[in-house]
Scaffold this active site. Sequence first.
Site, PDB file in Angstrom:
ATOM      1  N   HIS A 101       0.834  -1.207   0.000  1.00 13.43           N
ATOM      2  CA  HIS A 101       0.000   0.000   0.000  1.00 13.43           C
ATOM      3  C   HIS A 101       0.864   1.251   0.000  1.00 13.43           C
ATOM      4  O   HIS A 101       2.064   1.218   0.306  1.00 13.43           O
ATOM      5  CB  HIS A 101      -0.962   0.013   1.190  1.00 13.43           C
ATOM      6  CG  HIS A 101      -0.288   0.129   2.539  1.00 13.43           C
ATOM      7  ND1 HIS A 101       0.122   1.322   3.082  1.00 13.43           N
ATOM      8  CD2 HIS A 101       0.043  -0.824   3.445  1.00 13.43           C
ATOM      9  CE1 HIS A 101       0.659   1.113   4.261  1.00 13.43           C
ATOM     10  NE2 HIS A 101       0.636  -0.189   4.505  1.00 13.43           N
ATOM     11  N   CYS A 115       3.398  -4.587   6.727  1.00 16.65           N
ATOM     12  CA  CYS A 115       3.062  -4.394   5.323  1.00 16.65           C
ATOM     13  C   CYS A 115       4.277  -3.917   4.530  1.00 16.65           C
ATOM     14  O   CYS A 115       5.325  -3.603   5.084  1.00 16.65           O
ATOM     15  CB  CYS A 115       1.935  -3.375   5.174  1.00 16.65           C
ATOM     16  SG  CYS A 115       0.302  -4.034   5.563  1.00 16.65           S
TER      17      CYS A 115
END
Length: 453
Positions: A101, A115
């Site tokens: 992301h 992440c």
Amino acid sequence: MLRHLMFGFGFLSATMLSHAAFAEGARTLQIIVSKDKQSLTVYDGDTVVATSNVSTGKAGHSTPSGIFSILEKRKYHESNIYSNAPMPWMQRLTWSGIALHESSSVPNYPASHGCVRMPGAFAKSLYQMTERGAHVIIIDAQIAPERIESTNLFMPRKPLPAGPLFPDVELRTSSIRGDSKPVEVAMNVVPDNPSLARPAIVTDARSAAAADEDAAPLRILITRRSEREMLMDVQVILQDLGFETGGADGFAGPLTRSAIAGFKRWKNLSLKGPLMTPEFLNALYETAGKPQPPAGQIMVRQNFESLFEAPVGIKDPQIALGTHFFTVDKVEHSAETAEWLGITLPNQLSDATMKRLGIAVADDPNAPDATARAFDRIEIPADIRDRIETLMTDGTSVTINDQGLGPETGKGTDFVTITHSQPTISQAKNSVTKPRPVRQSQARAQYRSIGLY
């Protein structure tokens, strides 16, 4: 100076490519994230399409290494673990909370909660390039896919035509008498062809190949048979011998345990120790007059759903297979040609895991031709090979590992393999330091719906 300017121009061009430019080739893209370089590289085959710096997980929130695929895409998402933190251009890799992301903070070192953070412009560009199912490889040290040649790799087959083999032949009886009594006519018809399982009616091989072009790529896992597959076989054989197991579901319920105990008493085998000992299995298959199944299992998924699975052989099963990933492109069913790429991922198995799997010799991921040699050790039945080679399309992938289905593989996923690196001395020292207290938000996260970091 000129070299740096050219590189910068090339990178800018790559990150600004539109989704339309990759609409046809999206299924062959794969993304490789290098944690040591803190970089992300997009490959189409063995060609670099785009690169970017990233930030992976920091100490205490490490990003797992392994083989993943994009499960979900959202242009905007908010974390339900970390104070609704914004996560634009989110591409989910696991249902437990790992994703690619955009982030406003992408330093040149690990800084996320697990992440893979990317700069805003690149995150948007990557989102437009990919589709669900695209593979993402996260690895400790930088690696690149290489062309692989092996006679054992799957190669596309021409689809068989549907309908009669001789549609233009006028049918007639074998009798020369001209009576008008009804007669039975035998006809040769094509056997069931898995590639033609869709509702469309296909009348020739060329049409069949065209119909398959839009089929989703296969996701294939080749691994060692787990206790579940072995138990399913045991349940079937015990039922054939007259024992009640409650079904062949691969779970050791009360009826299955009672049936196994009953067989052991019948054959004067010890009731102590594991449920399925080698002595028990040898006696069971000998009593049933059946050979023991091969050591391996092949599992096939398509569109995140299970398609089929079957036993396969493994040459020298006492030697670890290692962890390898293959993808195929340039699939031509009419010419029966394709090109394979592969990578080998270091994956340190624990002593307990090796003992459980019957592995006496660890694999060497740095050995010459390790990737191709791993596939050459797999013995695939002809009917299973035919089915895969008829169904395969660009983007079809094969994962080979020793440990089987990992905890991240489940409903609505492809096959996810988590790899483990060899701990260094410094890591070993850190592992015995006093653990940090668990934050209250982290403790609550175990009981909340799955979210992203």
